[in-house]
Scaffold this active site. Structure first.
Site, PDB file in Angstrom:
ATOM      1  N   ASP A 398       0.603  -1.393   0.091  1.00 60.76           N
ATOM      2  CA  ASP A 398       0.044  -0.569   0.106  1.00 60.76           C
ATOM      3  C   ASP A 398       0.631   0.978   0.566  1.00 60.76           C
ATOM      4  O   ASP A 398       2.156   1.222   0.664  1.00 60.76           O
ATOM      5  CB  ASP A 398      -0.946   0.064   1.030  1.00 60.76           C
ATOM      6  CG  ASP A 398      -2.518   0.733   1.298  1.00 60.76           C
ATOM      7  OD1 ASP A 398      -3.109   0.855   0.659  1.00 60.76           O
ATOM      8  OD2 ASP A 398      -1.172   1.837   2.221  1.00 60.76           O
ATOM      9  N   GLU A 441      -4.929   2.751  -3.242  1.00 64.01           N
ATOM     10  CA  GLU A 441      -3.509   3.156  -4.045  1.00 64.01           C
ATOM     11  C   GLU A 441      -2.834   1.688  -3.851  1.00 64.01           C
ATOM     12  O   GLU A 441      -1.685   1.434  -2.955  1.00 64.01           O
ATOM     13  CB  GLU A 441      -2.920   3.742  -3.586  1.00 64.01           C
ATOM     14  CG  GLU A 441      -3.200   3.717  -1.673  1.00 64.01           C
ATOM     15  CD  GLU A 441      -4.453   4.069  -1.148  1.00 64.01           C
ATOM     16  OE1 GLU A 441      -4.485   5.156   0.400  1.00 64.01           O
ATOM     17  OE2 GLU A 441      -5.560   4.761  -1.755  1.00 64.01           O
TER      18      GLU A 441
END
Length: 535
Positions: A398, A441
């Protein structure tokens, strides 16, 4: 009435009925250009033949002259109608202006006027009298100047029509060429008859013209029955044939090429250099399998049609082109006479389907596989690992503080960073690895046949690549980091791993620990993943 007189008159009445029957068919059943002109031509011919039949049956000069005038109502217009038919037959009506049609029809109208008023000026017949040929009475006349005008006009129209049909036969192919030649032959017969009238060589001294009509209609009836003549105007047929976007090939029973359209030549450039009569293997020069299948299919009486598909490499672009092939046997009177091959270029539709399929499995932003397609693939990969007893690893990472980037530089900058991260990580992975955007993301990597130690090394390499990556946006140099979680399952030691979600959950848990402990680091999952069975 003598037997000869009855025979000749009966023949002419028969011709009249045939002409009227064909005219009725032309007016009611023919839907092609030229059908109406052909019908009028048949009616004009019927007027001519019935008028001459009545002339042969009468004995008085007044009655014979009356029926002679009646004939010219049809006879005068036959040359003009034959020209109009040749123009329509080639679908060339637009090439001629109204002045041409005016002069074409003006002479027949003058001829009718001259024949009906001949007693006043004697320009058509200078003298008329009755004579006997030993069987019946005939009209004997001395030809006037307009008679020769009519003869010259008749021959000129016949010659022009013949020329049109011959030119058309050279431009058309196969069956259409035969049709055009039949029409050309039918144009020549009346010219021969009128020349026989001029020199007076026809038996019994009768007019050869009405009997020439008999041979013309016999020839046309043969053409209509045997070659489907006048059912389709050849040039219109050729236009329709060539306007078809699909390639069309026609083969005879020996698998030789006898016809093709423009689209076929566009698809297969070798056809441009092939002539009618080329072998099937020459047509499909680089597709021997297709040629063999066509031969095998055609010789099987139980198979009337069939669909095939193949692909070829475009010689100019080097790209593949995809074709669907439709085979259909060509029959006449229940006997197979050839094969029709229809080639459809489906490259565009196939590429579109591939693009749609690609959109369904690819993330539009990064070009990576999307979450849904990743799950489809990983289930297959886990099943394979279970069968082989191999080790499998999963990396989930992430981007750190990505929301801050969006807030400071805008979403366009965030999108650019996502693409750059995807590109730099893709270069660090193997072709067999599955790499997907998991959402927002967040990214996920599946590593088949990979131990935990090796997976950690891969994750560290990815982390380092992202850390070094610089995104340039509107004069700004933007850097970003990522937190990684790694999970692993060794099927040989731990048994089957059938719960993919557990593997993902373990990696997610590890990435959360990495964030909690300072970000920009790799964290492996500590607790072993439990094996499950029957799931």
């Amino acid at each position: 009435m003598s037997d000869v007189q009855i025979l000749l008159s009966g023949t002419l009445f028969t011709i009249t009925l045939i002409a009227l029957a064909i005219a009725f068919h032309a007016f009611t059943s023919m839907k092609t250009p030229g059908a109406r002109v052909f019908g009028i031509l048949c009616v004009a011919s019927a007027i001519y033949t019935v008028g001459y039949a009545m002339e042969l049956m009468n004995t008085s000069l007044h009655a014979i002259d009356f029926w002679g005038k009646f004939q010219y109502v049809g006879l005068s217009f036959i040359p003009a109608l034959w020209v109009l038919l040749s123009i329509d037959y080639g679908n060339n009506r637009a090439r001629y202006n109204n002045v041409f049609y005016f002069f074409l029809l003006m002479i027949p109208m003058i001829t009718v006027f001259m024949r009906f008023t001949n007693e006043v000026h004697h320009l058509y017949y200078t003298e008329m009298s009755l004579v006997s040929n030993g069987h019946f009475t005939l009209l004997q006349f001395t030809k006037g100047p307009w008679y020769y005008v009519h003869v010259v006009y008749f021959i000129a129209c016949g010659s022009y029509s013949t020329r049109n049909y011959i030119v058309l036969s050279q431009k058309t192919k196969a069956l259409m060429r035969i049709q055009s030649l039949i029409m050309a032959s039918a144009s020549i017969i009346p010219m021969i008859a009128i020349l026989m009238n001029v020199v007076g060589t026809f038996p019994y001294g009768v007019d050869a013209g009405p009997f020439a009509v008999f041979f013309v209609f016999m020839l046309l009836m043969f053409g209509m029955y045997r070659y489907n003549i006048l059912s389709l105007i050849p040039k219109a047929r050729d236009k329709a044939f060539d306007w078809i976007q699909d390639g069309v090939l026609v083969l005879d029973m020996n698998f030789r090429l006898i016809d093709m359209n423009t689209a076929a030549k566009k698809y297969f450039r070798q056809l441009t250099f092939l002539k009618n009569g080329a072998e099937l293997e020459d047509v499909f020069a680089h597709q021997e399998t297709i040629a063999r299948r066509i031969r095998s299919w055609s010789t099987d009486p139980q198979r009337v049609s069939e669909d095939l598909s193949f692909e070829i490499e475009d010689e100019l672009s080097g790209s593949l082109r995809h074709f669907n092939v439709r085979l259909s046997k060509l029959y006449e009177n229940a006997i197979q006479i050839g094969t029709i091959i229809i080639l459809s270029d489906v490259t565009a539709s196939k590429n579109m389907m591939e693009q749609l399929a690609n959109l369904a499995r690819v993330d539009e932003m990064t070009g990576l596989m999307n979450r849904r397609y990743f799950f489809e693939r990983i289930h297959y990969e886990v099943d394979r690992a279970n069968r082989n007893g191999s080790s499998l690893s999963l990396i989930l990472f992430d981007l750190d503080l990505f929301k801050n980037v969006n807030d400071r530089y805008g979403h366009a900058a965030g999108d650019l960073i996502l693409r750059n991260v995807a590109d730099c990580c893709r270069q660090a992975l193997r072709n067999v690895d599955l790499f997907a955007r998991f959402g927002g993301e967040e990214f996920i990597v599946y590593l088949p046949d990979c131990s935990l130690t090796d997976a950690i090394d891969v994750a560290e390499r990815l982390r380092s690549s992202i850390e070094k990556e610089i995104t340039f946006y509107m004069g700004n140099e933007i850097r970003i980091t990522a937190s990684f979680g790694v999970s692993n399952h060794d099927c040989a030691i731990q048994g089957e791993c059938l719960d993919v979600n557990e593997l993902i959950r373990a990696a997610d848990e590890a990435s959360y620990i990495a964030k909690r402990e300072g970000r920009n680091r790799v964290q492996m999952h500590i607790r072993p993943i439990e094996s499950t069975s029957g799931v």
